[in-house]
Scaffold this motif. Structure first.
Motif, short mmCIF file in Angstrom:
data_model
loop_
_atom_site.label_atom_id
_atom_site.label_comp_id
_atom_site.label_asym_id
_atom_site.label_seq_id
_atom_site.Cartn_x
_atom_site.Cartn_y
_atom_site.Cartn_z
N SER A 265 -11.46 -60.83 33.00
CA SER A 265 -10.56 -60.89 31.86
C SER A 265 -11.02 -61.99 30.90
O SER A 265 -11.92 -62.77 31.21
CB SER A 265 -9.13 -61.18 32.33
N PHE A 266 -10.37 -62.03 29.75
CA PHE A 266 -10.49 -63.10 28.74
C PHE A 266 -11.73 -63.03 27.86
O PHE A 266 -11.73 -63.61 26.78
CB PHE A 266 -10.40 -64.50 29.38
N MET A 319 -15.04 -68.31 36.57
CA MET A 319 -15.56 -69.24 35.56
C MET A 319 -15.01 -68.91 34.18
O MET A 319 -14.63 -69.80 33.42
CB MET A 319 -17.09 -69.18 35.53
N VAL A 320 -14.94 -67.61 33.85
CA VAL A 320 -14.39 -67.21 32.55
C VAL A 320 -12.91 -67.56 32.47
O VAL A 320 -12.42 -68.04 31.44
CB VAL A 320 -14.61 -65.70 32.33
N ALA A 321 -12.18 -67.34 33.59
CA ALA A 321 -10.74 -67.62 33.60
C ALA A 321 -10.45 -69.11 33.42
O ALA A 321 -9.44 -69.48 32.82
CB ALA A 321 -10.13 -67.13 34.90
N LEU A 322 -11.34 -69.97 33.92
CA LEU A 322 -11.14 -71.42 33.75
C LEU A 322 -11.13 -71.81 32.27
O LEU A 322 -10.46 -72.76 31.87
CB LEU A 322 -12.25 -72.19 34.48
N ILE A 323 -11.89 -71.05 31.46
CA ILE A 323 -11.90 -71.30 30.01
C ILE A 323 -10.84 -70.44 29.32
O ILE A 323 -10.11 -70.90 28.45
CB ILE A 323 -13.29 -70.97 29.42
N GLY A 324 -10.75 -69.18 29.73
CA GLY A 324 -9.91 -68.22 29.02
C GLY A 324 -8.42 -68.43 29.19
O GLY A 324 -7.66 -68.23 28.25
N ALA A 325 -7.99 -68.83 30.39
CA ALA A 325 -6.55 -69.01 30.61
C ALA A 325 -5.95 -70.09 29.71
O ALA A 325 -4.91 -69.86 29.07
CB ALA A 325 -6.28 -69.31 32.08
N PRO A 326 -6.56 -71.28 29.60
CA PRO A 326 -6.03 -72.26 28.64
C PRO A 326 -6.08 -71.76 27.19
O PRO A 326 -5.16 -72.04 26.41
CB PRO A 326 -6.96 -73.48 28.82
N MET A 329 -3.14 -69.50 26.67
CA MET A 329 -1.91 -70.27 26.51
C MET A 329 -1.84 -70.88 25.11
O MET A 329 -0.76 -70.92 24.50
CB MET A 329 -1.86 -71.37 27.58
N TYR A 330 -2.98 -71.34 24.61
CA TYR A 330 -3.02 -71.90 23.26
C TYR A 330 -2.61 -70.84 22.23
O TYR A 330 -1.80 -71.11 21.33
CB TYR A 330 -4.43 -72.44 22.97
N LEU A 331 -3.18 -69.63 22.36
CA LEU A 331 -2.84 -68.57 21.41
C LEU A 331 -1.38 -68.16 21.55
O LEU A 331 -0.70 -67.88 20.56
CB LEU A 331 -3.73 -67.35 21.66
N LEU A 332 -0.88 -68.13 22.79
CA LEU A 332 0.51 -67.75 23.03
C LEU A 332 1.46 -68.72 22.34
O LEU A 332 2.42 -68.32 21.69
CB LEU A 332 0.77 -67.72 24.54
N LEU A 333 1.17 -70.01 22.47
CA LEU A 333 2.02 -71.02 21.83
C LEU A 333 1.87 -70.99 20.32
O LEU A 333 2.85 -71.19 19.58
CB LEU A 333 1.66 -72.42 22.36
N LYS A 334 0.66 -70.74 19.84
CA LYS A 334 0.40 -70.72 18.41
C LYS A 334 1.07 -69.54 17.72
O LYS A 334 1.58 -69.65 16.61
CB LYS A 334 -1.12 -70.68 18.16
N LYS A 335 1.08 -68.37 18.40
CA LYS A 335 1.59 -67.15 17.78
C LYS A 335 3.08 -66.91 18.04
O LYS A 335 3.65 -65.99 17.54
CB LYS A 335 0.79 -65.94 18.27
#
Length: 335
Positions: A265-266, A319-326, A329-335
């Protein structure tokens, strides 16, 4: 009409990304558990290496590199299409249930159907596509309202619900399976690149050869679908037809990729956002950039993952999730 300055900027960015990709590929060729030093890399590429060096490079590392590259490209393009047709920046094939549908189909096929080693490689992307398409069809039906049509926000929310339900179905499937098969499915769920032979590349490549040009051809339609429905209808777009066609293309891209890369994912979330931040929101400009960024992101994630812990490494999906999950969350809070 796109301003020539913007087109020139995009071409320079594409050139820079191609150079970055080739540099990363060369770096990845010389990194790994088996010994193949950089001073021996060029002679081995030219066919002047020892048997072990040629085996490591051509039979182990290069197939894995190309699989991650192609898989990342497919996931990035799938995410870009989904974000446009749903008008939602959080859309991603791994988040809204498409990958989960492919995973359940692959697990069912792997656990309960006889496997022919010769045809398995070529059948598995088709199995994943059928599972992902079935999942996407249910998500589409539950999201569609007769009076209001397809509601993009509703599509994402229903997709998240289906993703959770399918994850539960996956647990039920593997709870009574043989240990060896459970290990494979567990690695697939973690996003462990398992299709690391040349036949997997030939199985994945035809999907991309057809779907990437098709998606680029539909770039202007994606622009219009990203607008409000009255505006898109006013300029003559058959909204439901175009949205359905592009949804099928996104499903096919994601399913073909995850069938050989595992449940990742991500990539489809991050790559389109980075591309739009660099060249702007027009899909004619951002789609090619997103495709290259997606391939590079997954290649870097897999290279780091298989290097930091020997010999098994860490799954690229983790490895992708370690970057993608934060980032999610950033996009979720922003939008």
């Amino acid at each position: 009409m796109i301003h020539p300055t913007i087109v020139k900027k995009q071409r320079l960015i594409l050139l820079a990304l191609v150079i970055l990709l080739f540099s990363t590929i060369l770096l990845s060729m010389g990194i790994g558990y088996s010994s193949l030093t950089y001073d021996r890399l060029l002679p081995t590429l030219l066919g002047q290496g020892a048997f072990k060096e040629e085996f490591v490079l051509f039979s182990i590392r290069m197939p894995r590199i190309f699989i991650t590259l192609l898989g990342g490209m497919a996931l990035a393009l799938s995410g870009a299409i989904l974000q446009s047709i749903t008008r939602n920046d959080l859309a991603d094939p791994g988040i809204i249930g498409i990958n989960s549908g492919a995973g359940v189909a692959i697990a069912t096929f792997y656990l309960f159907f006889p496997l022919d080693p010769g045809s398995f490689v070529y059948v598995i992307p088709l199995v994943a596509f059928c599972g992902a398409l079935l999942s996407a069809s249910f998500i589409y039906l539950f999201s569609y309202q007769k009076k209001r049509g397809l509601q993009p926000i509703r599509l994402v929310l229903v997709g998240v619900g289906f993703s959770m339900a399918l994850s539960g179905a996956m647990v039920i499937l593997i709870s009574s399976a043989e240990r060896e098969k459970v290990d494979f499915i567990s690695k697939w769920l973690a996003g462990n690149i398992w299709g690391t032979d040349w036949p997997f590349i030939w199985a994945l490549l035809p999907w991309l050869i057809v779907l990437i040009p098709f998606s680029l051809y539909k770039a202007n339609r994606l622009n219009l679908l990203g607008l409000s429905e009255p505006v898109a209808t006013g300029v003559g777009v058959a909204i439901q037809k175009e949205r359905l066609l592009l949804l099928i293309a996104a499903v096919a891209l994601a399913a073909s990729a995850v069938s050989v890369t595992g449940g990742i994912s991500f990539i489809g979330l991050m790559a389109p956002h980075i591309a739009k931040a660099i060249v702007g929101p027009r899909n004619q400009l951002s789609l090619p950039v997103a495709i290259l960024i997606g391939g590079w992101l997954l290649l870097v994630a897999d290279t780091i993952g298989r290097t930091i812990v020997d010999p098994e490494g860490i799954a690229a999906g983790i490895m992708v999730a370690l970057i993608g999950a934060p980032y999610f969350m950033y996009l979720l809070l922003k939008k």
